[in-house]
Design a protein around this motif. Sequence first.
Motif, PDB file in Angstrom:
ATOM      1  N   ARG A   1       1.074  -1.111   0.082  1.00 34.27           N
ATOM      2  CA  ARG A   1       0.056   0.016   0.129  1.00 34.27           C
ATOM      3  C   ARG A   1       0.744   1.156   0.076  1.00 34.27           C
ATOM      4  O   ARG A   1       0.697   2.149  -0.706  1.00 34.27           O
ATOM      5  N   ARG A   2       2.091   1.188   0.976  1.00 37.59           N
ATOM      6  CA  ARG A   2       2.913   2.508   0.852  1.00 37.59           C
ATOM      7  C   ARG A   2       3.536   2.670  -0.582  1.00 37.59           C
ATOM      8  O   ARG A   2       3.733   3.772  -0.944  1.00 37.59           O
ATOM      9  N   LEU A   3       3.997   1.567  -1.080  1.00 42.63           N
ATOM     10  CA  LEU A   3       4.530   1.747  -2.195  1.00 42.63           C
ATOM     11  C   LEU A   3       3.593   2.409  -3.322  1.00 42.63           C
ATOM     12  O   LEU A   3       4.243   3.159  -4.269  1.00 42.63           O
ATOM     13  N   ALA A   4       2.311   1.905  -3.423  1.00 41.04           N
ATOM     14  CA  ALA A   4       1.454   2.350  -4.270  1.00 41.04           C
ATOM     15  C   ALA A   4       1.200   3.814  -3.898  1.00 41.04           C
ATOM     16  O   ALA A   4       0.936   4.811  -4.848  1.00 41.04           O
ATOM     17  N   GLU A   5       1.014   4.293  -2.680  1.00 35.85           N
ATOM     18  CA  GLU A   5       0.758   5.447  -2.219  1.00 35.85           C
ATOM     19  C   GLU A   5       2.069   6.686  -2.801  1.00 35.85           C
ATOM     20  O   GLU A   5       1.662   7.595  -3.041  1.00 35.85           O
ATOM     21  N   SER A   6       3.284   5.812  -3.012  1.00 36.91           N
ATOM     22  CA  SER A   6       4.508   6.714  -3.576  1.00 36.91           C
ATOM     23  C   SER A   6       4.469   6.758  -4.982  1.00 36.91           C
ATOM     24  O   SER A   6       5.502   7.104  -5.344  1.00 36.91           O
ATOM     25  N   GLY A   7       3.575   6.173  -5.508  1.00 38.30           N
ATOM     26  CA  GLY A   7       3.494   6.045  -7.033  1.00 38.30           C
ATOM     27  C   GLY A   7       4.106   4.779  -7.958  1.00 38.30           C
ATOM     28  O   GLY A   7       3.924   4.941  -9.024  1.00 38.30           O
ATOM     29  N   ALA A   8       4.534   4.095  -7.041  1.00 36.07           N
ATOM     30  CA  ALA A   8       4.925   2.694  -7.742  1.00 36.07           C
ATOM     31  C   ALA A   8       3.899   1.799  -8.241  1.00 36.07           C
ATOM     32  O   ALA A   8       2.750   1.548  -7.800  1.00 36.07           O
TER      33      ALA A   8
ATOM     34  N   ASP B   1       4.103   0.207  10.908  1.00 35.26           N
ATOM     35  CA  ASP B   1       5.521   0.745  11.308  1.00 35.26           C
ATOM     36  C   ASP B   1       6.888   0.437  10.584  1.00 35.26           C
ATOM     37  O   ASP B   1       7.819   1.085  10.631  1.00 35.26           O
ATOM     38  N   VAL B   2       6.471  -0.639   9.892  1.00 35.32           N
ATOM     39  CA  VAL B   2       7.633  -1.282   8.976  1.00 35.32           C
ATOM     40  C   VAL B   2       7.423  -0.793   7.736  1.00 35.32           C
ATOM     41  O   VAL B   2       8.704  -0.586   7.008  1.00 35.32           O
ATOM     42  N   ALA B   3       6.502  -0.341   7.197  1.00 36.00           N
ATOM     43  CA  ALA B   3       6.208   0.005   5.667  1.00 36.00           C
ATOM     44  C   ALA B   3       7.071   1.285   5.446  1.00 36.00           C
ATOM     45  O   ALA B   3       7.530   1.418   4.243  1.00 36.00           O
ATOM     46  N   GLY B   4       7.198   2.176   6.124  1.00 36.72           N
ATOM     47  CA  GLY B   4       7.777   3.529   5.985  1.00 36.72           C
ATOM     48  C   GLY B   4       9.327   3.334   5.602  1.00 36.72           C
ATOM     49  O   GLY B   4       9.672   4.007   4.498  1.00 36.72           O
ATOM     50  N   ILE B   5      10.101   2.557   6.584  1.00 32.33           N
ATOM     51  CA  ILE B   5      11.504   2.585   6.282  1.00 32.33           C
ATOM     52  C   ILE B   5      11.667   1.581   4.986  1.00 32.33           C
ATOM     53  O   ILE B   5      12.666   1.867   4.206  1.00 32.33           O
TER      54      ILE B   5
ATOM     55  N   THR C   1      23.769   1.420   1.800  1.00 35.19           N
ATOM     56  CA  THR C   1      23.858  -0.065   1.271  1.00 35.19           C
ATOM     57  C   THR C   1      24.507  -0.900   2.109  1.00 35.19           C
ATOM     58  O   THR C   1      25.375  -0.574   3.218  1.00 35.19           O
ATOM     59  N   GLY C   2      23.923  -2.100   2.409  1.00 39.17           N
ATOM     60  CA  GLY C   2      24.473  -3.287   3.370  1.00 39.17           C
ATOM     61  C   GLY C   2      24.152  -2.815   4.723  1.00 39.17           C
ATOM     62  O   GLY C   2      24.766  -3.423   5.755  1.00 39.17           O
ATOM     63  N   GLN C   3      23.067  -2.255   5.143  1.00 38.10           N
ATOM     64  CA  GLN C   3      22.965  -1.613   6.423  1.00 38.10           C
ATOM     65  C   GLN C   3      21.637  -2.634   6.851  1.00 38.10           C
ATOM     66  O   GLN C   3      20.705  -3.281   6.111  1.00 38.10           O
ATOM     67  N   VAL C   4      21.447  -2.641   8.114  1.00 38.58           N
ATOM     68  CA  VAL C   4      20.389  -3.207   9.021  1.00 38.58           C
ATOM     69  C   VAL C   4      19.631  -2.472  10.054  1.00 38.58           C
ATOM     70  O   VAL C   4      20.424  -1.663  10.668  1.00 38.58           O
ATOM     71  N   ILE C   5      18.302  -2.076   9.664  1.00 35.78           N
ATOM     72  CA  ILE C   5      17.702  -1.183  10.517  1.00 35.78           C
ATOM     73  C   ILE C   5      16.637  -1.887  11.068  1.00 35.78           C
ATOM     74  O   ILE C   5      15.684  -2.554  10.487  1.00 35.78           O
ATOM     75  N   SER C   6      16.564  -1.841  12.515  1.00 33.61           N
ATOM     76  CA  SER C   6      15.643  -2.432  13.377  1.00 33.61           C
ATOM     77  C   SER C   6      14.353  -1.574  13.538  1.00 33.61           C
ATOM     78  O   SER C   6      14.580  -0.414  13.595  1.00 33.61           O
ATOM     79  N   VAL C   7      13.042  -2.137  13.429  1.00 40.09           N
ATOM     80  CA  VAL C   7      11.951  -1.437  13.892  1.00 40.09           C
ATOM     81  C   VAL C   7      11.254  -2.183  14.910  1.00 40.09           C
ATOM     82  O   VAL C   7      10.431  -3.233  14.608  1.00 40.09           O
ATOM     83  N   SER C   8      11.722  -1.742  16.004  1.00 34.00           N
ATOM     84  CA  SER C   8      11.265  -2.667  17.285  1.00 34.00           C
ATOM     85  C   SER C   8      10.858  -1.919  18.764  1.00 34.00           C
ATOM     86  O   SER C   8      10.727  -2.483  19.409  1.00 34.00           O
TER      87      SER C   8
END
Length: 257
Positions: A25-32, A226-230, A243-250
Amino acid sequence: MTQQLKNKVALVTGGGNGIGAAIVRRLAESGASVGIIDRDEASARAIAAELDASGVHTAVVVADISSNSAVVDGVNAIEEALGPIDILVNNAGWDSLKPFLDNDESHRDRIIDINLKGPINVTHAVLGKMVDRAGGRVVTISSDAGRVGSTGQAVYSACKAGMIALTKSTAREMARHGITLNVVAPGPTRTRMMTEALDGDDASAKHVLERMTKAIPMRRMGEPRDVAGIAVFLATDDASFITGQVISVSGGLTMHG
Ligand SMILES: NC(=O)c1ccc[n+]([C@@H]2O[C@H](COP(=O)([O-])OP(=O)(O)OC[C@H]3O[C@@H](n4cnc5c(N)ncnc54)[C@H](O)[C@@H]3O)[C@@H](O)[C@H]2O)c1
């Protein structure tokens, strides 16, 4: 929401439910335009119909990502329907909580097929095409379980850690082709996967999840949004040097330096 991904084509595995559906849904809202590969046909077609009704281009392939031939065919079908894939979100995953010693070989293989072999199949199928076109974004939904471990999720955690290592290694190989690969690692998030774990007949599973929620500094479980935005941010031009990064959403459950 700005249309930062206008004219881009995204593929989301497991886009029919939970975190994947929020990302779709978030990708679609962003135009994809958004392609979905999911083994749950009803859910995938329902979300595609919802987006089609608002003028978003979508395509659905019903397939199990643990089958490499089904993935290769599915990726080709998405490209035929929507055009070259610019963004891959490796999201499909599954687990059922059990103490490690209660996992027999077929259960272990099932978890590995879905959570490690599957996303490797999809990444392999899509990256070759991105190299030919000298650009692309891959965002993999791993898990904090793959960073810090999780009781009752040993084999799943091994797969999720494997996807972090795959991402870092391929990020090194792919940088010169203009392709970035990053990982989002959710903590406990309220989805069907989580509900099924809570409804399991293993009382210790429910206990573990309750304890985890109490340990979250923000004192609530994550929600798919909470996960969709990042995940979508990592697909935009603003993230082109990450690139090559890990981001926690917790909600702060894990805080690694
Ligand atoms: N819910 C959580 O607490 C949590 C925490 C950390 C990481 N994750 C990860 O987030 C991702 C999404 O999980 P969710 O919680 O939204 O689960 P979910 O069960 O709500 O959705 C998963 C989707 O993936 C699809 N899928 C599963 N296996 C598949 C396969 N082999 N082939 C094709 N499609 C398949 C399902 O049909 C479903 O549509 C997974 O990778 C999961 O491991 C979830």
